[in-house]
Design a protein around this motif. Sequence first.
Motif, PDB file in Angstrom:
ATOM      1  N   UNK A   1       1.208  -1.220  -0.003  1.00  0.00           N
ATOM      2  CA  UNK A   1      -0.273  -0.189  -0.120  1.00  0.00           C
ATOM      3  C   UNK A   1       0.660   1.223   0.026  1.00  0.00           C
ATOM      4  N   UNK A   2       0.898   2.509  -1.090  1.00  0.00           N
ATOM      5  CA  UNK A   2       1.355   3.698  -0.919  1.00  0.00           C
ATOM      6  C   UNK A   2       0.166   4.393  -0.254  1.00  0.00           C
ATOM      7  N   UNK A   3       0.731   5.655   0.401  1.00  0.00           N
ATOM      8  CA  UNK A   3      -0.135   6.507   0.321  1.00  0.00           C
ATOM      9  C   UNK A   3       0.208   7.659   0.188  1.00  0.00           C
ATOM     10  N   UNK A   4       0.140   8.372  -0.875  1.00  0.00           N
ATOM     11  CA  UNK A   4       0.918   9.574  -1.438  1.00  0.00           C
ATOM     12  C   UNK A   4       0.135  10.659  -1.020  1.00  0.00           C
ATOM     13  N   UNK A   5       0.413  11.292  -0.076  1.00  0.00           N
ATOM     14  CA  UNK A   5      -0.281  13.092   0.364  1.00  0.00           C
ATOM     15  C   UNK A   5       0.552  13.995   0.465  1.00  0.00           C
ATOM     16  N   UNK A   6       0.750  14.320  -0.722  1.00  0.00           N
ATOM     17  CA  UNK A   6       1.705  15.678  -0.569  1.00  0.00           C
ATOM     18  C   UNK A   6       1.102  16.952  -0.197  1.00  0.00           C
ATOM     19  N   UNK A   7       1.914  17.948   0.083  1.00  0.00           N
ATOM     20  CA  UNK A   7       1.424  19.205   0.247  1.00  0.00           C
ATOM     21  C   UNK A   7       0.923  20.447  -1.281  1.00  0.00           C
ATOM     22  N   UNK A   8      -0.470  21.625  -1.343  1.00  0.00           N
ATOM     23  CA  UNK A   8      -0.596  21.293  -2.024  1.00  0.00           C
ATOM     24  C   UNK A   8       0.387  22.663  -3.171  1.00  0.00           C
ATOM     25  N   UNK A   9       0.130  22.225  -4.954  1.00  0.00           N
ATOM     26  CA  UNK A   9       1.146  22.486  -5.925  1.00  0.00           C
ATOM     27  C   UNK A   9       1.112  23.823  -5.796  1.00  0.00           C
ATOM     28  N   UNK A  10       1.649  24.776  -5.270  1.00  0.00           N
ATOM     29  CA  UNK A  10       0.977  26.541  -6.218  1.00  0.00           C
ATOM     30  C   UNK A  10       1.348  26.852  -7.282  1.00  0.00           C
ATOM     31  N   UNK A  11       0.709  26.980  -8.211  1.00  0.00           N
ATOM     32  CA  UNK A  11       1.493  27.860  -9.361  1.00  0.00           C
ATOM     33  C   UNK A  11       1.460  29.250  -9.690  1.00  0.00           C
ATOM     34  N   UNK A  12       2.538  29.902  -9.417  1.00  0.00           N
ATOM     35  CA  UNK A  12       3.003  31.132  -9.279  1.00  0.00           C
ATOM     36  C   UNK A  12       2.287  32.443 -10.165  1.00  0.00           C
ATOM     37  N   UNK A  13       2.128  33.771 -10.192  1.00  0.00           N
ATOM     38  CA  UNK A  13       1.797  34.126 -11.737  1.00  0.00           C
ATOM     39  C   UNK A  13       3.472  34.007 -12.241  1.00  0.00           C
ATOM     40  N   UNK A  14       3.175  34.190 -13.667  1.00  0.00           N
ATOM     41  CA  UNK A  14       4.690  34.239 -14.616  1.00  0.00           C
ATOM     42  C   UNK A  14       5.368  33.258 -14.746  1.00  0.00           C
ATOM     43  N   UNK A  15       4.644  31.659 -13.751  1.00  0.00           N
ATOM     44  CA  UNK A  15       5.613  30.426 -13.654  1.00  0.00           C
ATOM     45  C   UNK A  15       5.025  29.684 -15.475  1.00  0.00           C
ATOM     46  N   UNK A  16       5.260  27.827 -15.697  1.00  0.00           N
ATOM     47  CA  UNK A  16       5.676  27.541 -16.257  1.00  0.00           C
ATOM     48  C   UNK A  16       5.814  26.039 -16.370  1.00  0.00           C
ATOM     49  N   UNK A  17       4.499  25.471 -15.739  1.00  0.00           N
ATOM     50  CA  UNK A  17       5.081  24.325 -14.889  1.00  0.00           C
ATOM     51  C   UNK A  17       4.959  23.097 -15.516  1.00  0.00           C
TER      52      UNK A  17
END
Length: 200
Positions: free
Chosen positions: A52-68
């Motif tokens: 069993x894998x629990x993959x529970x990262x925190x949020x990803x925040x897309x800041x202005x001007x970024x491209x991900x």
Amino acid sequence: MEHAREAASVEARAEQGARLHVGAVAATLALPGQAKGEARYDVRLTVADGARLDWLPEQLISAGGSDLRVTTRADLAPDARLVLREEQVLGRVGERPGRLTSRLTLYRAGRPLLDQELACGPGAPGGWDGPAVLAGHRALGQLVVVRPEFATDQPSATVLDADGSAALTPLAGPAVLVTAVAPDALRLRRILDAALGRLA
């Protein structure tokens, strides 16, 4: 973790019979870089039989001007268990979002279980902020739960939130997908936590 125009990758593997819980202590922040072009962040997960894998990262925040571009792929053995949560926040407070493209693919016993992609922010295909997608919300997330027991006792499709901003969808396999949108990260986490409490 900060991202400028480069590639980063993370891998996690739960071997046979193991239980692995992966979390994070802080959000991931996608920032604009000095070079032009798209930054990449790749996540690869492997779960063996009986693991069993629990993959529970925190949020990803897309800041202005970024491209991900974020890609997450999970490869599951037939009797593997997975709890996977993704949360994305479009921009910091008072800020327009950057461009964020996210693709999630799950394979069970070598066969596709889920393959979806969403692009948001400047330059993304039109309609991403419209009523059929985000409807003006700034936070979006999903929760995938894969359990062998769902092969014979799978939850039914349902709306989870009173305002219709979250839904549970059974997948064509022993798995369910919860998708949600919310005005902010705190509300999104509460919705997904409540869904996980029902499915755990």
